[in-house]
Scaffold this active site. Structure first.
Site, PDB file in Angstrom:
ATOM      1  N   GLU A 524      21.328  -7.881 -82.055  1.00  0.00           N
ATOM      2  CA  GLU A 524      20.704  -8.720 -83.089  1.00  0.00           C
ATOM      3  C   GLU A 524      20.376  -7.893 -84.309  1.00  0.00           C
ATOM      4  OE1 GLU A 524      17.432 -11.387 -82.563  1.00  0.00           O
ATOM      5  OE2 GLU A 524      18.103 -11.965 -80.557  1.00  0.00           O
ATOM      6  N   THR A 525      20.780  -8.376 -85.440  1.00  0.00           N
ATOM      7  CA  THR A 525      20.336  -7.919 -86.744  1.00  0.00           C
ATOM      8  C   THR A 525      20.732  -8.990 -87.739  1.00  0.00           C
ATOM      9  OG1 THR A 525      20.290  -6.044 -88.289  1.00  0.00           O
ATOM     10  CG2 THR A 525      22.445  -6.679 -87.430  1.00  0.00           C
TER      11      THR A 525
END
Length: 805
Positions: A524-525
């Site tokens: 996740e980013t």
């Protein structure tokens, strides 16, 4: 989408796949490897989808009135079928994702989606839907998938997503009372949901409901030995049900579609963003020093416990400044006797719980253990969670990760390994924390992968891209600075480098603690799109969003990380964003489409040949030291060779030399409906990026300059995996940056061959193995010539002004 024939469906696989999906292996440097060719695979992916956090029936979002959408009343009978989208819409969304260059999907599902009706009762309709969707993904081709059992602050009933409502009743809690007792802060309970405080939902990690649930889940046996339900401690009870639900999904896929394990389905993540709960808390009467996010009402644990028993409390109120949280006053919360704890055994009877008689309902469990007095409010043991109650040894985040979390991980690993021995199991420890020290231990095998998450805190919290100042968040957390003031980063160029360096350090920590052989994935980013109070939605100026998105992608490239970007949401809109707690991260939005009603239909068009290709493609070749040429409607022949970077001579290439390569080139078709699918993709210059898809060797460094439209790649040509046959390094070259015939390719060794079929553009790079570091650069000639012309014009004006002309 109306797909008339199976052949038309297969156009997607035949024409637009960057990669042939197959069961992957790894090498000793922590790279994913394609067994058939021995090339390193870059997982360049996207999370699908944030809308999967909440059910489709009854339709729910975080802002809808709970009394009008069955939030509590229909909690047992929800359906997540059609999350993330109906099967008939899958081809449209998957094709759009592929057109953006993504080759990997992190598939979001929740525990609630599988086991919402009660303990051990699985939603087989949803399971079948997932299997059918995975089959379509495999049919479309070119996309790897790994499964993510997603949660945020435990459950949607705690203000996030994840666990079903019965888990809260099993813990003796009453979710309907969480808002009034301050146990959670829900978007739907806000008087004006459109003005819900930015990121305040995540403060629920430090509120009672989430704290109790994660303490039970990971440390129930340590701190709550008398919490026995159905003959098991609450820790084992919750963990076993969670793991069994994930195992049921995986085993159902294995039973009904086993071929998926040999093609697109590559892994399962453990648990999204786990929390330690109250474990390691030093003083229940004070706000913990590591509670960096303080927004709005911020009670201490003992205040939360008093509120949970209906006692009025006055708590501190905070707001966020550029230099951290700041106390701005206080607020009184009065539950008027309403409790966070269930008062009778009605739900025990409903769900069939067999609760131990020592566990008294209607009273706080911690009060029953003597930690505090629920009648007087007195705190007896403020340091109760700061040490092991049995041994007295101090405990902290590190002991949690290396003992409590690893105990869960091992249980998860053993269970899923019984279903498939070769699937990747992806370990996700608490966010931004040092991963467990498990190098060369039983916790790691050849199919272990490490997941990390990273968001730029300042941009996330302020929803604005500050080009002038940021902070080294990871450096602060690792004690790198004697004062947070020294962690300030000035200037956009330095901010970009700081984010890149933080990602590199996180990757290094994973390799050091888990082992070099375990691949690292940034699962996740992302960057928010509703910056500056949604200014861009009014004036169309997305420059801040583009700069922020480019910065995080620049950091990923420079870290040589596999990743899955957050996120893709087919329901995103400008008013409510991703329709969950006012987050607005989706790289696609229907509100950004020019043509809102896209007719995505495959039919017999002039660009579709009998062989099933949507359009013919063009190819052109360049060698080291020469410029690429693009000549449609001509036959091009070239005898393979390798340029010696130290001379102008052509040296023999062991695999290609003496074999003539004849390439047919023809004019590609005009843009059709497929090309229009990119409408709605936000800041496409920053999102749709070149990258090395398949690599002979391993990537050392990569960089994209979206303003100059250049791409640079450095590769270590040493191969750790023997090559069955010579295959090229393959680079995705999006037309967004490199239109056909309008770019140059430069290499210091080898031969490159560019292919273009009207949608996808790729570059194949052939070079000798084990020749050290090799370099490639692609440059958009139209932009560079424009820049050159502008420069000459500026010089002309300068000379004219000076009177020299």
């Amino acid at each position: 989408m109306d797909v008339k024939t199976k052949r038309e469906k297969n156009l997607l696989r035949d024409s637009f796949s960057l990669i042939k999906t197959e069961r992957l292996t790894t090498d000793n440097n922590g790279n994913f490897v394609q067994p058939s060719t021995g090339r390193v695979v870059t997982l360049h992916g996207i999370n699908i989808a944030s809308c999967s956090k909440l059910p489709d029936i009854p339709y729910q979002t975080s802002y809808l009135n709970p009394n009008e959408c069955g939030f509590y009343s229909d909690a047992d009978f929800v359906s997540f079928v059609n999350r993330p989208f109906p099967l008939e819409d899958a081809y449209e969304h998957l094709t759009r994702i592929k057109l953006c260059g993504y080759n990997t999907i992190r598939f979001i599902f929740t525990w609630e989606a599988i086991e919402h009706e009660g303990p051990g009762v699985y939603d087989v309709d949803y399971i079948q839907y997932v299997i059918d969707l995975l089959k379509i993904i495999d049919e479309v081709g070119g996309l790897y998938v790994f499964l993510d059992p997603h949660q945020d602050v435990w459950s949607k009933f705690c203000g996030g997503s994840g666990a079903p409502i019965w888990t809260l009743y099993a813990a003796g809690l009453e979710p309907k009372n969480f808002e009034v007792t301050g146990a959670s802060k829900l978007h739907s309970m806000c008087s004006d949901p459109s003005k819900f405080t930015k990121m305040v939902w995540s403060t629920n990690y430090d509120k009672l409901a989430c704290q109790i649930m994660f303490t039970m889940f990971f440390s129930g046996k340590m701190f709550m030995p008398n919490a026995i339900i159905d003959g098991a401690n609450i820790q084992d009870y919750l963990q076993n049900h969670f793991i069994d639900s994930v195992a049921f999904l995986l085993s159902s896929i294995k039973k009904k579609a086993p071929s998926l394990f040999e093609t697109c389905l590559i892994g399962v993540e453990s648990l999204n963003e786990p929390s330690k709960g109250l474990y390691g808390l030093q003083d229940m009467s004070k706000i913990s020093e590591d509670q960096n996010l303080r927004l709005d009402e911020t009670p201490t644990v003992i205040q939360s416990l008093n509120l949970s028993m209906g006692h009025k409390q006055t708590v501190d109120k905070y707001s966020l400044t550029s230099f951290g949280p700041k106390k701005v006053g206080s607020i009184t919360i009065d539950p008027h006797g309403v409790k966070s704890w269930v008062s009778n055994d009605k739900m025990d009877i409903h769900y069939g719980f067999n609760r131990d008689k020592k566990w008294k309902l209607g009273d706080c469990l911690l009060s029953q253990l003597g930690v505090w007095n629920s009648k007087t409010g007195e705190l007896n043991h403020p340091d109760f969670f700061s040490k092991n109650p049995t041994t007295g040894e101090p405990i902290n985040e590190s002991t949690f990760i290396n003992i409590q979390y690893l105990s869960f991980w091992m249980k998860f690993k053993r269970k899923l390994r019984t279903i498939d021995e070769n699937i990747f199991l992806i370990m996700q420890a608490p966010v931004l924390q040092i991963p467990p020290h498990i190098r060369k231990t039983k916790y790691v095998d050849d199919k272990t992968v490490v997941a990390i998450h990273y968001y730029d805190g300042m941009t996330l919290l302020f929803k604005s891209w500050n080009r002038f100042m940021n902070v080294d968040t990871l450096g602060i957390m690792r004690g790198k600075y004697i004062s947070p003031m020294f962690a300030i980063v000035l200037g956009e160029r330095n901010i970009r480098k700081s984010i890149r360096n933080q990602l590199r350090e996180m990757k290094r920590e994973c390799q050091e603690n888990v082992g070099m052989k375990a691949p690292v994935i940034l699962t996740e980013t992302g960057m928010p799109f509703d910056m500056d109070d949604k200014k861009a939605y009014g004036d169309g100026d997305y420059s801040s969003q583009e700069a922020a998105t480019d910065a995080i992608n620049f950091a990923i490239e420079g870290s040589s990380l596999n990743f899955t970007y957050w996120c893709y949401n087919p329901e995103n809109c400008h008013k409510w964003g991703d329709r969950w707690n006012l987050e607005d991260f989706s790289v696609f939005s229907k509100d950004d489409m020019v043509a809102k009603n896209l007719d995505f239909t495959f039919g017999e068009t002039s660009g579709t040949s009998s062989s099933g290709r949507i359009s013919s493609y063009s190819e052109w070749i360049t060698t080291a030291g020469s410029e690429s040429t693009y000549k449609p409607n001509e036959h091009i022949t070239f005898t393979g060779g390798t340029i010696n970077s130290n001379s102008n001579s052509i040296g023999k290439h062991s695999e290609v030399n003496n074999s003539e390569v004849e390439l047919m080139s023809s004019v590609f078709e005009p843009r059709n409906t497929l090309g229009r699918l990119l409408e709605g993709v936000r800041v496409p210059s920053a999102i749709i990026r070149p990258y090395a898809v398949l690599v002979n060797g391993s990537v050392i460094d990569a960089s994209t300059d979206i303003k100059a439209h250049t791409y640079s790649l450095e590769v270590d040509s040493a191969r750790l995996t023997p090559a069955p046959s010579l295959e090229p390094t393959v680079v995705f070259l999006p037309e967004k940056h490199f239109p056909p015939g309008k770019f140059e390719v430069s290499v210091d060794t080898g031969i490159t061959k560019c292919k273009h079929d009207g949608i996808y553009q790729t570059l194949e790079w052939y070079y000798d193995e084990n020749v050290g570091k090799v370099h490639l650069q692609v440059k958009n000639t139209s932009t560079s010539k424009s820049a050159e012309s502008r420069g000459k014009f500026i010089m002309f004006l300068h000379l004219l002004t000076c009177g020299l002309l």
